[in-house]
Enzyme design. Sequence first.
Site, PDB file in Angstrom:
ATOM      1  N   HIS A   1      78.613  -0.623  47.626  1.00 34.25           N
ATOM      2  CA  HIS A   1      79.529  -0.924  46.524  1.00 34.25           C
ATOM      3  C   HIS A   1      79.376  -2.374  46.109  1.00 34.25           C
ATOM      4  O   HIS A   1      79.088  -3.232  46.950  1.00 34.25           O
ATOM      5  CB  HIS A   1      80.987  -0.651  46.929  1.00 34.25           C
ATOM      6  CG  HIS A   1      81.874  -0.465  45.739  1.00 34.25           C
ATOM      7  ND1 HIS A   1      82.502  -1.524  45.129  1.00 34.25           N
ATOM      8  CD2 HIS A   1      82.213   0.640  45.035  1.00 34.25           C
ATOM      9  CE1 HIS A   1      83.192  -1.060  44.099  1.00 34.25           C
ATOM     10  NE2 HIS A   1      83.037   0.244  44.006  1.00 34.25           N
TER      11      HIS A   1
ATOM     12  N   SER B   1      82.167   1.750  33.755  1.00 31.60           N
ATOM     13  CA  SER B   1      82.913   2.581  32.786  1.00 31.60           C
ATOM     14  C   SER B   1      84.141   1.856  32.239  1.00 31.60           C
ATOM     15  O   SER B   1      84.431   1.931  31.037  1.00 31.60           O
ATOM     16  CB  SER B   1      83.305   3.926  33.405  1.00 31.60           C
ATOM     17  OG  SER B   1      83.972   3.753  34.633  1.00 31.60           O
TER      18      SER B   1
ATOM     19  N   HIS C   1      76.453   4.533  39.185  1.00 31.43           N
ATOM     20  CA  HIS C   1      77.922   4.599  38.993  1.00 31.43           C
ATOM     21  C   HIS C   1      78.348   6.062  39.224  1.00 31.43           C
ATOM     22  O   HIS C   1      78.099   6.614  40.288  1.00 31.43           O
ATOM     23  CB  HIS C   1      78.237   4.047  37.593  1.00 31.43           C
ATOM     24  CG  HIS C   1      79.680   3.815  37.299  1.00 31.43           C
ATOM     25  ND1 HIS C   1      80.646   3.700  38.261  1.00 31.43           N
ATOM     26  CD2 HIS C   1      80.342   3.667  36.099  1.00 31.43           C
ATOM     27  CE1 HIS C   1      81.831   3.486  37.692  1.00 31.43           C
ATOM     28  NE2 HIS C   1      81.669   3.481  36.374  1.00 31.43           N
TER      29      HIS C   1
ATOM     30  N   ASP D   1      82.024   8.606  45.950  1.00 30.39           N
ATOM     31  CA  ASP D   1      81.117   9.693  45.591  1.00 30.39           C
ATOM     32  C   ASP D   1      80.489  10.388  46.797  1.00 30.39           C
ATOM     33  O   ASP D   1      79.919  11.473  46.666  1.00 30.39           O
ATOM     34  CB  ASP D   1      80.004   9.157  44.680  1.00 30.39           C
ATOM     35  CG  ASP D   1      80.569   8.557  43.404  1.00 30.39           C
ATOM     36  OD1 ASP D   1      81.460   9.195  42.819  1.00 30.39           O
ATOM     37  OD2 ASP D   1      80.144   7.466  43.007  1.00 30.39           O
TER      38      ASP D   1
ATOM     39  N   ARG E   1      89.195   5.900  48.989  1.00 26.83           N
ATOM     40  CA  ARG E   1      89.089   7.152  48.221  1.00 26.83           C
ATOM     41  C   ARG E   1      88.224   8.156  48.990  1.00 26.83           C
ATOM     42  O   ARG E   1      88.428   9.362  48.892  1.00 26.83           O
ATOM     43  CB  ARG E   1      88.481   6.874  46.829  1.00 26.83           C
ATOM     44  CG  ARG E   1      89.306   5.897  45.996  1.00 26.83           C
ATOM     45  CD  ARG E   1      88.589   5.490  44.720  1.00 26.83           C
ATOM     46  NE  ARG E   1      87.339   4.808  44.970  1.00 26.83           N
ATOM     47  CZ  ARG E   1      86.465   4.449  44.024  1.00 26.83           C
ATOM     48  NH1 ARG E   1      86.720   4.733  42.753  1.00 26.83           N
ATOM     49  NH2 ARG E   1      85.356   3.815  44.326  1.00 26.83           N
TER      50      ARG E   1
HETATM   51  N1  CMX Z   1      70.828   2.687  49.677  1.00 23.01           N
HETATM   52  C1  CMX Z   1      69.728   1.906  49.707  1.00 23.01           C
HETATM   53  N2  CMX Z   1      69.722   0.635  49.272  1.00 23.01           N
HETATM   54  C2  CMX Z   1      70.885   0.109  48.836  1.00 23.01           C
HETATM   55  C3  CMX Z   1      72.071   0.860  48.810  1.00 23.01           C
HETATM   56  C4  CMX Z   1      72.007   2.204  49.238  1.00 23.01           C
HETATM   57  N3  CMX Z   1      73.075   2.984  49.205  1.00 23.01           N
HETATM   58  N4  CMX Z   1      73.055   0.065  48.328  1.00 23.01           N
HETATM   59  C5  CMX Z   1      72.507  -1.123  48.047  1.00 23.01           C
HETATM   60  N5  CMX Z   1      71.188  -1.095  48.337  1.00 23.01           N
HETATM   61  C6  CMX Z   1      70.215  -2.162  48.120  1.00 23.01           C
HETATM   62  C7  CMX Z   1      70.195  -2.554  46.662  1.00 23.01           C
HETATM   63  O1  CMX Z   1      69.414  -1.655  45.909  1.00 23.01           O
HETATM   64  C8  CMX Z   1      69.643  -3.967  46.723  1.00 23.01           C
HETATM   65  O2  CMX Z   1      68.257  -3.864  46.958  1.00 23.01           O
HETATM   66  P1  CMX Z   1      67.218  -4.929  46.304  1.00 23.01           P
HETATM   67  O3  CMX Z   1      67.688  -6.272  46.766  1.00 23.01           O
HETATM   68  O4  CMX Z   1      65.906  -4.490  46.871  1.00 23.01           O
HETATM   69  O5  CMX Z   1      67.327  -4.766  44.829  1.00 23.01           O
HETATM   70  C9  CMX Z   1      70.282  -4.510  48.003  1.00 23.01           C
HETATM   71  O6  CMX Z   1      70.614  -3.350  48.785  1.00 23.01           O
HETATM   72  C10 CMX Z   1      71.524  -5.331  47.789  1.00 23.01           C
HETATM   73  O7  CMX Z   1      72.454  -4.573  47.047  1.00 23.01           O
HETATM   74  P2  CMX Z   1      74.017  -4.879  47.180  1.00 23.01           P
HETATM   75  O8  CMX Z   1      74.242  -6.285  46.718  1.00 23.01           O
HETATM   76  O9  CMX Z   1      74.505  -4.505  48.521  1.00 23.01           O
HETATM   77  O10 CMX Z   1      74.637  -3.834  46.163  1.00 23.01           O
HETATM   78  P3  CMX Z   1      74.851  -3.959  44.580  1.00 23.01           P
HETATM   79  O11 CMX Z   1      76.162  -4.625  44.332  1.00 23.01           O
HETATM   80  O12 CMX Z   1      73.661  -4.549  43.908  1.00 23.01           O
HETATM   81  O13 CMX Z   1      74.903  -2.431  44.142  1.00 23.01           O
HETATM   82  C11 CMX Z   1      75.571  -0.167  44.242  1.00 23.01           C
HETATM   83  C12 CMX Z   1      76.015  -1.622  44.395  1.00 23.01           C
HETATM   84  C13 CMX Z   1      76.775   0.741  44.316  1.00 23.01           C
HETATM   85  C14 CMX Z   1      74.914   0.001  42.861  1.00 23.01           C
HETATM   86  C15 CMX Z   1      74.545   0.161  45.374  1.00 23.01           C
HETATM   87  O14 CMX Z   1      75.179   0.039  46.630  1.00 23.01           O
HETATM   88  C16 CMX Z   1      73.931   1.550  45.235  1.00 23.01           C
HETATM   89  O15 CMX Z   1      72.927   1.683  44.517  1.00 23.01           O
HETATM   90  N6  CMX Z   1      74.515   2.593  45.925  1.00 23.01           N
HETATM   91  C17 CMX Z   1      74.043   3.953  45.810  1.00 23.01           C
HETATM   92  C18 CMX Z   1      74.528   4.552  44.492  1.00 23.01           C
HETATM   93  C19 CMX Z   1      76.014   4.829  44.541  1.00 23.01           C
HETATM   94  O16 CMX Z   1      76.535   5.418  45.482  1.00 23.01           O
HETATM   95  N7  CMX Z   1      76.718   4.457  43.463  1.00 23.01           N
HETATM   96  C20 CMX Z   1      78.152   4.786  43.297  1.00 23.01           C
HETATM   97  C21 CMX Z   1      79.084   3.572  43.404  1.00 23.01           C
HETATM   98  C22 CMX Z   1      80.524   3.991  43.190  1.00 23.01           C
HETATM   99  C23 CMX Z   1      80.765   4.417  41.763  1.00 23.01           C
HETATM  100  O17 CMX Z   1      80.674   3.558  40.870  1.00 23.01           O
HETATM  101  O18 CMX Z   1      81.019   5.611  41.511  1.00 23.01           O
END
Ligand code: CMX
Length: 440
Positions: free
Chosen positions: A318, A241, A271, A373, A327
């Site tokens: 994250h 964002s 996000h 979140d 937070r």
């Molecule tokens: N549950 C399951 N798998 C997860 C996970 C979770 N909460 N978080 C990361 N992973 C997975 C990723 O999908 C990725 O899988 P692949 O290699 O198979 O594609 C792997 O673990 C590595 O990911 P990462 O490097 O640890 O995390 P990223 O930087 O790529 O992504 C985020 C970060 C937030 C998108 C991810 O942790 C996620 O999808 N979390 C759940 C959604 C969420 O809570 N988002 C809110 C974030 C805060 C905000 O912006 O408001």
Amino acid sequence: MDVLKERFNAKAQSANAEIKNLLKEHGGKKIGEVTLSQVYQGMRGITGIVSETSLLDAQEGIRFRGYSIPELQEKLPKAPGGSEPLPEGLFYLMLIGELPTDDDVQRVSSILQRRSHVPTHVFDVMDALPLRTHPMTMFVTGVMALQTESNFAKAYAQGINKKDYWQPVFDDTLDLIARLPRIAAHIYRRKYKNDDHIQPNGLLDWAGNFAHMMGYGDESFKELMRLYMTIHADHEGGNVSAHTTHLVGSALSDPYLSFAAGMNGLAGPLHGLANQEVIKWIFELQKELGTEQPTKEQIAEYVQQTIASGKVVPGYGHAVLRKTDPRFTAQMEFGKKHMPDDPLVQTVWNVYETVPPILQSLGKIKNPWPNVDAHSGALLVHYGMVEYEFYTVLFGVSRALGVLASLCWDRALGFPLERPKSVTTESVKMWLEGKEEIWE
Ligand code: CMX
């Protein structure tokens, strides 16, 4: 020029001079190296944006102009009788770079009150959308309809000098922040409360009035909104964002267009939409197991099921943070103080004890800890706000404080159009074979 604008101008002028010298002396210094993996994998860890309002440390969490969340809770002015910070104070801090006094915060509150009028056509445009429309779509539509009021767009059309860009951006910023709670409250009351709207209360602070307009008069809900609006406001410049608002603003799209673009990014489930997904996930878990308070064993099983079906566990992980999000902790403290026995809040705490070791055991997740979140929805449900599709709108209203303060700085510092280089896989292969220089 009013006091707030004058102070901003003074700060911006000295920052401009400082940056000019800094670049003159050190502009050629390298700040890091970029690997091919980073280019393909979401640019993690590449430093490429200046965002003055806050800085994220992977271990410590967010600092707004150097202050952590617990420090802000202690140092920022509060509402009479309250103990949570007023978000107007955080806005002042991000904009001016100094902690505000009570008077400074009062001034921001009254500027926002004065500028909060929303023209009728904005409500008409939102009301033209079918009720089934997602609240974030309604929110972005409302912001876009409000773009008719942009001072920057008018000034640009009239031929403003580029040195003065920051001025109408500053005015748009205050106007937009002042008006967003009305737009958001309208969406909430239209979609979930039979179109029964509540007039603003001119005596309340920005977040307190927002709570009131949504129909939550309870003092502790107002306190929750003050905390909520403070902690969601900014998370440095690289998140979707903030980055989108900054990027679109770099094309000199006005603050309404830039903020609406940022909000479209916030509406993504990786996000901001994660806040609705968390509660949806817990409600589904409760329904499937037929219990309000699942055991940790049941939660663990459900987490495994979620992962096995190729989904993420919402609220966990994250891109930058590598520990429990402060937070999340701030909201947990709020829960302990106001509703320690609430079954849903307790479930969130049980999820917190259960999920990280499971995610850790997968071996690929860089951060198994909860983000902002993971907690917010349970606090809202406690007060009766069960309509979880609305939650990201609350996040969006708060996020305006950070991304728009940042946009004022972007224009005051004269940042240019943002335009990084991209490559094709074909050109990467040629480069690897030494046949093409793709970095020029
Ligand atoms: N549950 C399951 N798998 C997860 C996970 C979770 N909460 N978080 C990361 N992973 C997975 C990723 O999908 C990725 O899988 P692949 O290699 O198979 O594609 C792997 O673990 C590595 O990911 P990462 O490097 O640890 O995390 P990223 O930087 O790529 O992504 C985020 C970060 C937030 C998108 C991810 O942790 C996620 O999808 N979390 C759940 C959604 C969420 O809570 N988002 C809110 C974030 C805060 C905000 O912006 O408001």
